[in-house]
Design a protein around this motif. Structure first.
Motif, PDB file in Angstrom:
ATOM      1  N   GLU A 130      26.207  -0.344 -36.940  1.00  0.00           N
ATOM      2  CA  GLU A 130      25.342   0.175 -35.886  1.00  0.00           C
ATOM      3  C   GLU A 130      25.153  -0.802 -34.730  1.00  0.00           C
ATOM      4  O   GLU A 130      25.132  -0.383 -33.567  1.00  0.00           O
ATOM      5  CB  GLU A 130      23.964   0.526 -36.477  1.00  0.00           C
ATOM      6  N   CYS A 131      25.007  -2.080 -35.035  1.00  0.00           N
ATOM      7  CA  CYS A 131      24.630  -3.050 -34.006  1.00  0.00           C
ATOM      8  C   CYS A 131      25.813  -3.830 -33.438  1.00  0.00           C
ATOM      9  O   CYS A 131      26.006  -3.873 -32.221  1.00  0.00           O
ATOM     10  CB  CYS A 131      23.588  -4.021 -34.559  1.00  0.00           C
TER      11      CYS A 131
ATOM     12  N   PRO B 189      23.300  -3.683 -52.749  1.00  0.00           N
ATOM     13  CA  PRO B 189      22.292  -3.523 -51.683  1.00  0.00           C
ATOM     14  C   PRO B 189      22.467  -4.432 -50.472  1.00  0.00           C
ATOM     15  O   PRO B 189      22.371  -3.963 -49.333  1.00  0.00           O
ATOM     16  CB  PRO B 189      20.973  -3.820 -52.409  1.00  0.00           C
ATOM     17  N   LEU B 190      22.724  -5.709 -50.686  1.00  0.00           N
ATOM     18  CA  LEU B 190      22.848  -6.617 -49.554  1.00  0.00           C
ATOM     19  C   LEU B 190      24.129  -6.344 -48.772  1.00  0.00           C
ATOM     20  O   LEU B 190      24.149  -6.424 -47.539  1.00  0.00           O
ATOM     21  CB  LEU B 190      22.808  -8.071 -50.033  1.00  0.00           C
ATOM     22  N   ASP B 191      25.191  -5.995 -49.479  1.00  0.00           N
ATOM     23  CA  ASP B 191      26.440  -5.608 -48.812  1.00  0.00           C
ATOM     24  C   ASP B 191      26.214  -4.365 -47.966  1.00  0.00           C
ATOM     25  O   ASP B 191      26.720  -4.260 -46.841  1.00  0.00           O
ATOM     26  CB  ASP B 191      27.535  -5.322 -49.847  1.00  0.00           C
ATOM     27  N   ARG B 192      25.470  -3.411 -48.524  1.00  0.00           N
ATOM     28  CA  ARG B 192      25.208  -2.171 -47.797  1.00  0.00           C
ATOM     29  C   ARG B 192      24.401  -2.434 -46.528  1.00  0.00           C
ATOM     30  O   ARG B 192      24.701  -1.903 -45.460  1.00  0.00           O
ATOM     31  CB  ARG B 192      24.434  -1.204 -48.705  1.00  0.00           C
ATOM     32  N   ALA B 193      23.365  -3.281 -46.640  1.00  0.00           N
ATOM     33  CA  ALA B 193      22.519  -3.582 -45.488  1.00  0.00           C
ATOM     34  C   ALA B 193      23.318  -4.272 -44.382  1.00  0.00           C
ATOM     35  O   ALA B 193      23.197  -3.922 -43.205  1.00  0.00           O
ATOM     36  CB  ALA B 193      21.348  -4.458 -45.918  1.00  0.00           C
ATOM     37  N   LEU B 194      24.133  -5.227 -44.773  1.00  0.00           N
ATOM     38  CA  LEU B 194      24.930  -5.955 -43.786  1.00  0.00           C
ATOM     39  C   LEU B 194      25.973  -5.043 -43.149  1.00  0.00           C
ATOM     40  O   LEU B 194      26.275  -5.155 -41.950  1.00  0.00           O
ATOM     41  CB  LEU B 194      25.607  -7.153 -44.456  1.00  0.00           C
ATOM     42  N   SER B 195      26.510  -4.107 -43.931  1.00  0.00           N
ATOM     43  CA  SER B 195      27.472  -3.149 -43.403  1.00  0.00           C
ATOM     44  C   SER B 195      26.816  -2.244 -42.367  1.00  0.00           C
ATOM     45  O   SER B 195      27.432  -1.905 -41.340  1.00  0.00           O
ATOM     46  CB  SER B 195      28.059  -2.308 -44.538  1.00  0.00           C
TER      47      SER B 195
ATOM     48  N   ASP C  48      31.000 -10.831 -46.335  1.00  0.00           N
ATOM     49  CA  ASP C  48      30.372 -11.514 -47.457  1.00  0.00           C
ATOM     50  C   ASP C  48      29.002 -12.028 -47.009  1.00  0.00           C
ATOM     51  O   ASP C  48      28.922 -12.895 -46.130  1.00  0.00           O
ATOM     52  CB  ASP C  48      31.246 -12.693 -47.915  1.00  0.00           C
ATOM     53  N   PRO C  49      27.913 -11.502 -47.576  1.00  0.00           N
ATOM     54  CA  PRO C  49      26.571 -11.919 -47.133  1.00  0.00           C
ATOM     55  C   PRO C  49      26.345 -13.427 -47.214  1.00  0.00           C
ATOM     56  O   PRO C  49      25.676 -14.006 -46.360  1.00  0.00           O
ATOM     57  CB  PRO C  49      25.644 -11.166 -48.094  1.00  0.00           C
ATOM     58  N   LYS C  50      26.902 -14.072 -48.236  1.00  0.00           N
ATOM     59  CA  LYS C  50      26.693 -15.506 -48.386  1.00  0.00           C
ATOM     60  C   LYS C  50      27.388 -16.302 -47.286  1.00  0.00           C
ATOM     61  O   LYS C  50      26.968 -17.413 -46.954  1.00  0.00           O
ATOM     62  CB  LYS C  50      27.184 -15.969 -49.762  1.00  0.00           C
ATOM     63  N   GLU C  51      28.438 -15.731 -46.734  1.00  0.00           N
ATOM     64  CA  GLU C  51      29.147 -16.407 -45.650  1.00  0.00           C
ATOM     65  C   GLU C  51      28.545 -16.064 -44.294  1.00  0.00           C
ATOM     66  O   GLU C  51      28.482 -16.914 -43.408  1.00  0.00           O
ATOM     67  CB  GLU C  51      30.632 -16.016 -45.677  1.00  0.00           C
ATOM     68  N   TYR C  52      28.097 -14.827 -44.129  1.00  0.00           N
ATOM     69  CA  TYR C  52      27.599 -14.387 -42.824  1.00  0.00           C
ATOM     70  C   TYR C  52      26.159 -14.832 -42.576  1.00  0.00           C
ATOM     71  O   TYR C  52      25.792 -15.180 -41.450  1.00  0.00           O
ATOM     72  CB  TYR C  52      27.694 -12.864 -42.707  1.00  0.00           C
ATOM     73  N   LEU C  53      25.332 -14.808 -43.608  1.00  0.00           N
ATOM     74  CA  LEU C  53      23.906 -15.098 -43.447  1.00  0.00           C
ATOM     75  C   LEU C  53      23.612 -16.567 -43.762  1.00  0.00           C
ATOM     76  O   LEU C  53      24.232 -17.158 -44.638  1.00  0.00           O
ATOM     77  CB  LEU C  53      23.080 -14.217 -44.388  1.00  0.00           C
TER      78      LEU C  53
END
Length: 478
Positions: free
Chosen positions: A307-308, A296-302, A432-437
């Motif tokens: 889009e943005c 889920p978190l990978d999908r959201a960040l993707s 990687d959400p942990k690296e990006y966020l």
């Protein structure tokens, strides 16, 4: 002597001694009675203890034949914790009757399956506060999918290739029947057979979860269906039905309209991307059902990146602001497969909404169990056997080719156009959400997706069981 004589003589008369034994004193009599009662009580207590031991042994041996088998999972809390065996069975069946599709089937669940057991786990997790549910899943891995994922990545990176089915089964052997979430099998095989046989009017209903491998799946269909059987816009027939205004909104069309239009145009695939799966009627369609999940978190960040950051209609470059405005994406998987009434967003947190979360999760899992194919984007390279056996597709090259919609708008040069390493390739191509966020945003987004995390692990276990278990069509070369 004088004293002795005085004792024996009184008033000039000799006192006669009795020829009988002296009578026991009152204290002596009571002591003897107590000893006797104690011995009798001890014998009775030993007998009762032995009888209780036999009764408990009989009950324990018979419990394996009751719903909710006791399954040994790694690092799972003992009774009193997450997996109190059998405690939630009655509650879960009541929830299904109220909010799920399985309904009457739930009462006839056979002993040959672990669906009820894993449903109980998922419902208990859903009832927790998001932070607690996530911590419990991270600690216990109750669906055994994260442990597999870790070992799979290690082995793929070590061997520099996709694993064989034998190597996959070394990591995740086919579980016993009582440990399988896919049993009893709720899928309608006749619908899959009708689709494979090309029966007129049958089609593939694909529930497209955005940025979770859906475009790959559409590309897969395009390689295996006649061109005339494919809708012109990303496998979504309602683009034409709406006069090129909307695509992927099948919840808005009645079953009669869908059936009539699909048959008239000869289309054999229908993608539903922007609306929920209608749990009250979509299973009545003459279709085989498929979907694909992603963490889920990978999908959201993707989606934020697609889009943005890459300028596809979104102007917000700050992920914090973007996520605050996208409440529609919070637990989007769960909403998609539970189709809850408006206002579900307010039920995602809070102990007073525990019942609503359990109901949503029960319906979502019940719905998912009826889907013929449930894929995991991270493991698409291992999906070929299921796609071939269920859909009858022979060209499965799209499963190992990265397909990105509207790629000409923002082409990526990340070396991951072809998936040669399986899940390792997907990981390399993703942020990687942990690296990006930052830590606070990571925590917020994770908790906003807690129900989806539970449902995703359910979906991933379904995929793995169908991959390795021969009676489900698995265990064949990849």
């Amino acid at each position: 002597l004088t004293s002795s004589l005085n004792h024996k003589m009184r008033n000039g008369r000799r006192i006669k001694r009795s020829g009988h034994r002296p009578t026991l004193s009152s204290a002596s009599r009571n002591s003897t009675v107590l000893e006797t009662v104690f011995l009798i009580g001890l014998v009775i207590a030993v007998f009762i203890a032995f009888w209780l031991y036999q009764l408990v042994s009989i009950l324990m041996s018979s419990s394996v034949n009751e719903p909710g088998p006791a399954i040994s999972l790694p690092d799972v809390p003992s009774p009193g914790g997450l997996l109190q065996q059998g405690q939630q069975v009655a509650k879960s069946q009541a929830v299904i009757s109220a909010g799920g599709l399985r309904g009457g089937v739930a009462s006839s669940l056979s002993n040959n399956g672990g669906f009820q057991h894993y449903l109980d786990i998922a419902l208990e997790l859903a009832s927790l506060e998001p932070s607690e549910a996530l911590a419990t899943m991270e600690k216990n891995d109750p669906f055994q999918t994260n442990h597999f994922d870790t070992l799979l990545l290690e082995k793929e990176n070590s061997l520099k290739r996709i694993l064989t089915i034998e190597e996959v089964k070394e990591i995740f052997p086919c579980p016993t029947m009582e440990e399988r979430i896919t049993l009893p099998d709720a899928r309608v095989e006749q619908k899959a057979k009708d689709f494979r046989d090309g029966k007129r009017g049958t089609f593939l209903f694909f529930q497209h979860l955005r940025k979770a491998g859906g475009t790959n799946f559409c590309s897969l269909a395009e390689k295996n269906l006649p061109k005339a059987a494919q809708p012109h816009y990303y496998c979504m027939p309602d683009m034409g039905w709406s006069g090129n205004k909307d695509a992927g909104y099948l919840h808005s069309w009645s079953n009669e309209e869908i059936i009539t239009r699909m048959a008239k145009q000869g289309f054999r695939i229908a993608g539903n991307e922007w609306e929920n799966f209608d749990v009250s009627r979509h299973f009545d369609l003459p279709a085989v059902f498929a979907t694909s999940f992603r963490k889920p978190l990978d999908r959201a960040l993707s989606q934020f990146r697609f889009e943005c950051i890459e300028d596809r209609g979104c102007k917000i470059k700050d992920v914090h602001k973007w996520w605050d405005k996208r409440g529609d994406l919070w637990n989007v998987y769960t909403k998609t497969f539970a189709d809850p009434p408006v206002g579900a967003l307010s039920h995602f947190k809070g102990s007073d909404h525990s019942k609503q979360r359990r109901e949503m999760m029960a319906t979502a899992i019940d719905t998912l169990s009826k889907f013929h194919i449930v894929l995991s984007m991270e493991w698409l390279a291992y999906a070929a056997p299921q796609v071939k056996s269920i859909l009858g597709f022979n060209d499965v090259s799209a499963l190992t080719t990265r397909v990105r919609p509207h790629i000409t708008q923002a082409k990526r040069d990340d070396g991951q156009e072809h998936n040669n390493l399986g899940s390792a390739s997907i990981k390399k191509a993703s942020w990687d959400p942990k690296e990006y966020l930052d830590a606070a945003q990571y925590k917020k987004m994770s908790e906003d997706l807690a129900l989806d995390e539970i449902l995703t692990e359910v979906a991933r276990r379904m995929f793995l069981e169908r991959l390795v278990c021969e009676d489900l069509g698995g265990g064949v070369p990849i």
